[in-house]
Design a protein around this motif. Structure first.
Motif, PDB file in Angstrom:
ATOM      1  N   LEU A   5       1.005  -1.569  -0.432  1.00  0.00           N
ATOM      2  CA  LEU A   5       0.257  -0.512  -0.128  1.00  0.00           C
ATOM      3  C   LEU A   5       0.885   1.329   0.486  1.00  0.00           C
ATOM      4  N   LEU A   6       2.163   1.068   0.714  1.00  0.00           N
ATOM      5  CA  LEU A   6       2.638   2.378   0.442  1.00  0.00           C
ATOM      6  C   LEU A   6       3.695   2.519  -0.649  1.00  0.00           C
ATOM      7  N   GLY A   7       4.028   1.374  -0.850  1.00  0.00           N
ATOM      8  CA  GLY A   7       4.624   1.956  -2.424  1.00  0.00           C
ATOM      9  C   GLY A   7       3.616   2.524  -3.682  1.00  0.00           C
ATOM     10  N   GLY A   8       2.226   1.211  -3.157  1.00  0.00           N
ATOM     11  CA  GLY A   8       1.573   2.574  -4.014  1.00  0.00           C
ATOM     12  C   GLY A   8       0.970   3.652  -4.396  1.00  0.00           C
ATOM     13  N   ALA A   9       0.810   4.116  -2.689  1.00  0.00           N
ATOM     14  CA  ALA A   9       0.246   5.587  -2.423  1.00  0.00           C
ATOM     15  C   ALA A   9       1.919   6.452  -3.004  1.00  0.00           C
ATOM     16  N   LEU A  10       2.509   6.315  -2.484  1.00  0.00           N
ATOM     17  CA  LEU A  10       4.130   6.788  -2.813  1.00  0.00           C
ATOM     18  C   LEU A  10       4.489   7.419  -4.262  1.00  0.00           C
ATOM     19  N   ALA A  11       4.255   5.984  -5.361  1.00  0.00           N
ATOM     20  CA  ALA A  11       3.745   5.956  -7.011  1.00  0.00           C
ATOM     21  C   ALA A  11       3.237   7.438  -7.670  1.00  0.00           C
ATOM     22  N   LYS A  12       1.815   6.949  -6.751  1.00  0.00           N
ATOM     23  CA  LYS A  12       0.725   8.099  -7.501  1.00  0.00           C
ATOM     24  C   LYS A  12       1.402   9.263  -6.734  1.00  0.00           C
ATOM     25  N   TYR A  13       1.586   9.676  -5.663  1.00  0.00           N
ATOM     26  CA  TYR A  13       2.655  11.262  -4.855  1.00  0.00           C
ATOM     27  C   TYR A  13       3.471  11.714  -6.143  1.00  0.00           C
ATOM     28  N   GLY A  14       4.706  10.386  -5.836  1.00  0.00           N
ATOM     29  CA  GLY A  14       5.155  11.097  -7.580  1.00  0.00           C
ATOM     30  C   GLY A  14       4.742  11.279  -8.471  1.00  0.00           C
ATOM     31  N   ALA A  15       3.323  10.932  -9.000  1.00  0.00           N
ATOM     32  CA  ALA A  15       3.608  10.972 -10.349  1.00  0.00           C
ATOM     33  C   ALA A  15       2.410  11.974 -10.358  1.00  0.00           C
ATOM     34  N   GLY A  16       1.530  12.272  -8.955  1.00  0.00           N
ATOM     35  CA  GLY A  16       1.243  13.780  -9.186  1.00  0.00           C
ATOM     36  C   GLY A  16       1.845  14.804  -8.601  1.00  0.00           C
ATOM     37  N   LEU A  17       3.399  14.770  -8.316  1.00  0.00           N
ATOM     38  CA  LEU A  17       3.990  16.259  -8.114  1.00  0.00           C
ATOM     39  C   LEU A  17       4.592  16.014  -9.469  1.00  0.00           C
ATOM     40  N   ILE A  18       5.153  15.464 -10.250  1.00  0.00           N
ATOM     41  CA  ILE A  18       5.802  15.591 -11.856  1.00  0.00           C
ATOM     42  C   ILE A  18       4.882  16.156 -12.401  1.00  0.00           C
ATOM     43  N   VAL A  19       3.388  15.436 -12.341  1.00  0.00           N
ATOM     44  CA  VAL A  19       2.209  15.771 -12.954  1.00  0.00           C
ATOM     45  C   VAL A  19       1.694  17.815 -13.052  1.00  0.00           C
ATOM     46  N   MET A  20       1.929  18.308 -11.884  1.00  0.00           N
ATOM     47  CA  MET A  20       1.636  19.300 -11.353  1.00  0.00           C
ATOM     48  C   MET A  20       2.832  20.500 -11.724  1.00  0.00           C
ATOM     49  N   ALA A  21       4.013  19.815 -11.387  1.00  0.00           N
ATOM     50  CA  ALA A  21       5.226  20.701 -11.946  1.00  0.00           C
ATOM     51  C   ALA A  21       5.183  20.763 -13.232  1.00  0.00           C
ATOM     52  N   VAL A  22       4.975  19.768 -14.065  1.00  0.00           N
ATOM     53  CA  VAL A  22       5.524  20.379 -15.495  1.00  0.00           C
ATOM     54  C   VAL A  22       4.266  21.295 -16.012  1.00  0.00           C
ATOM     55  N   LEU A  23       2.639  21.311 -15.467  1.00  0.00           N
ATOM     56  CA  LEU A  23       1.923  22.077 -15.744  1.00  0.00           C
ATOM     57  C   LEU A  23       1.958  23.369 -14.909  1.00  0.00           C
ATOM     58  N   LEU A  24       2.679  23.523 -14.158  1.00  0.00           N
ATOM     59  CA  LEU A  24       2.832  25.235 -13.878  1.00  0.00           C
ATOM     60  C   LEU A  24       4.101  25.348 -14.010  1.00  0.00           C
ATOM     61  N   PHE A  25       5.208  24.717 -14.168  1.00  0.00           N
ATOM     62  CA  PHE A  25       6.422  25.569 -14.591  1.00  0.00           C
ATOM     63  C   PHE A  25       6.666  25.921 -16.042  1.00  0.00           C
ATOM     64  N   VAL A  26       6.256  24.567 -16.531  1.00  0.00           N
ATOM     65  CA  VAL A  26       6.586  24.091 -18.181  1.00  0.00           C
ATOM     66  C   VAL A  26       6.600  25.385 -18.804  1.00  0.00           C
ATOM     67  N   PRO A  27       4.973  26.323 -18.916  1.00  0.00           N
ATOM     68  CA  PRO A  27       3.963  27.126 -19.267  1.00  0.00           C
ATOM     69  C   PRO A  27       4.663  28.183 -18.524  1.00  0.00           C
ATOM     70  N   ALA A  28       5.362  28.255 -17.470  1.00  0.00           N
ATOM     71  CA  ALA A  28       5.771  29.245 -16.963  1.00  0.00           C
ATOM     72  C   ALA A  28       6.976  29.796 -16.890  1.00  0.00           C
ATOM     73  N   GLY A  29       8.049  28.613 -17.920  1.00  0.00           N
ATOM     74  CA  GLY A  29       8.828  29.292 -19.087  1.00  0.00           C
ATOM     75  C   GLY A  29      10.459  29.660 -18.388  1.00  0.00           C
ATOM     76  N   THR A  30       9.828  29.054 -16.719  1.00  0.00           N
ATOM     77  CA  THR A  30      11.230  28.742 -16.018  1.00  0.00           C
ATOM     78  C   THR A  30      10.533  28.124 -14.572  1.00  0.00           C
ATOM     79  N   LEU A  31      11.941  28.362 -13.776  1.00  0.00           N
ATOM     80  CA  LEU A  31      11.432  27.967 -12.344  1.00  0.00           C
ATOM     81  C   LEU A  31      11.706  28.719 -11.159  1.00  0.00           C
ATOM     82  N   ARG A  32      12.060  30.063 -11.976  1.00  0.00           N
ATOM     83  CA  ARG A  32      11.880  31.765 -11.106  1.00  0.00           C
ATOM     84  C   ARG A  32      10.728  31.553 -10.612  1.00  0.00           C
ATOM     85  N   TRP A  33       9.874  30.770 -10.221  1.00  0.00           N
ATOM     86  CA  TRP A  33       8.667  31.396  -9.739  1.00  0.00           C
ATOM     87  C   TRP A  33       7.838  30.749  -8.153  1.00  0.00           C
ATOM     88  N   PRO A  34       8.205  32.016  -7.925  1.00  0.00           N
ATOM     89  CA  PRO A  34       8.403  31.431  -6.016  1.00  0.00           C
ATOM     90  C   PRO A  34       6.134  31.255  -5.586  1.00  0.00           C
TER      91      PRO A  34
END
Length: 223
Positions: A5-34
């Motif tokens: 269960l822990l492994g499955g939860a961590l996998a979904k957590y990691g996938a969600g984190l990556i997807v969110m980062a892509v959706l936010l920072f790729v359109p922003a064109g920078t990682l310097r977005w406080p």
């Protein structure tokens, strides 16, 4: 501790984190977005802590929360619309920061954080009160009506809290255009509630009586 269960939860957590980062920072064109990092922090740090607590203390509830497979065709449409709304809102927030269309002041972002974290505390309380909460619309074996705590105020406190959470997100990001898009969650969740209540009325003993005792679905004195 259930390692699987822990492994499955961590996998979904990691996938969600990556997807969110892509959706936010790729359109922003920078990682310097406080504000982008601020939302990532207030969203994923409490989520990680809550996930660990649920693995240790409430594994069955966590399993239900990880299951997103809807059986109701109407609910599948609601999930698809919600997903589209989130994608548009987060991409638009990144573009809004990149091109400076309508960026809210930092004070608004701090206020958004306060609303978000308060809503997260209420979210945890709803999970504590109702062990039958899953992410799909269904009547579970042995389920009973919960009518105490927040459930004595409105019939769907989880949806009330998530509405606050989701509306706070674009404010944390300082994006007025994204806030406008995220307001689409209100008619979407109204549609979900109407369908869910029809399922509960038919399959959950005592739910009609509960509707008579607790009049409001989402917002006291309004609806």
């Amino acid at each position: 501790m259930d390692v699987r269960l822990l492994g499955g939860a961590l996998a979904k957590y990691g996938a969600g984190l990556i997807v969110m980062a892509v959706l936010l920072f790729v359109p922003a064109g920078t990682l310097r977005w406080p504000q982008g990092w601020l939302l990532m922090g207030v969203l994923f740090i409490p989520m990680f802590i809550a996930g660990l607590v649920m693995v240790a203390k409430a594994p069955d509830l966590l399993r239900k929360r990880l299951n997103m497979r809807e059986n109701e065709s109407e609910q599948r449409a609601v999930v698809a619309l919600s997903g589209l709304m989130f994608v548009v809102a987060f991409v638009l927030a990144g573009l809004n920061f990149r091109f400076g269309w309508c960026v809210l002041p930092w004070g608004a972002s701090i206020a958004g954080v306060a609303v978000f974290l308060t809503s997260y505390v209420l979210y945890a309380e709803v999970l504590r009160e109702n062990a039958y909460l899953s992410r799909t619309v269904e009547v579970q074996e042995g389920q009973r009506v919960v009518d105490t705590g927040l459930y004595g105020i409105v019939r769907h406190p989880m949806y009330a809290v998530t509405t606050l959470l989701f509306l706070a997100m674009p404010v944390v990001l300082g994006s007025l255009p994204s806030l406008v898009v995220m307001c689409a969650y209100i008619p979407i969740i109204v549609k979900r509630i109407r369908n869910e209540e029809s399922v509960l009325e038919q399959g959950l003993s005592g739910y009609r009586e509960y509707e008579g005792r607790v009049r409001y679905r989402l917002v006291p004195l309004i609806w």
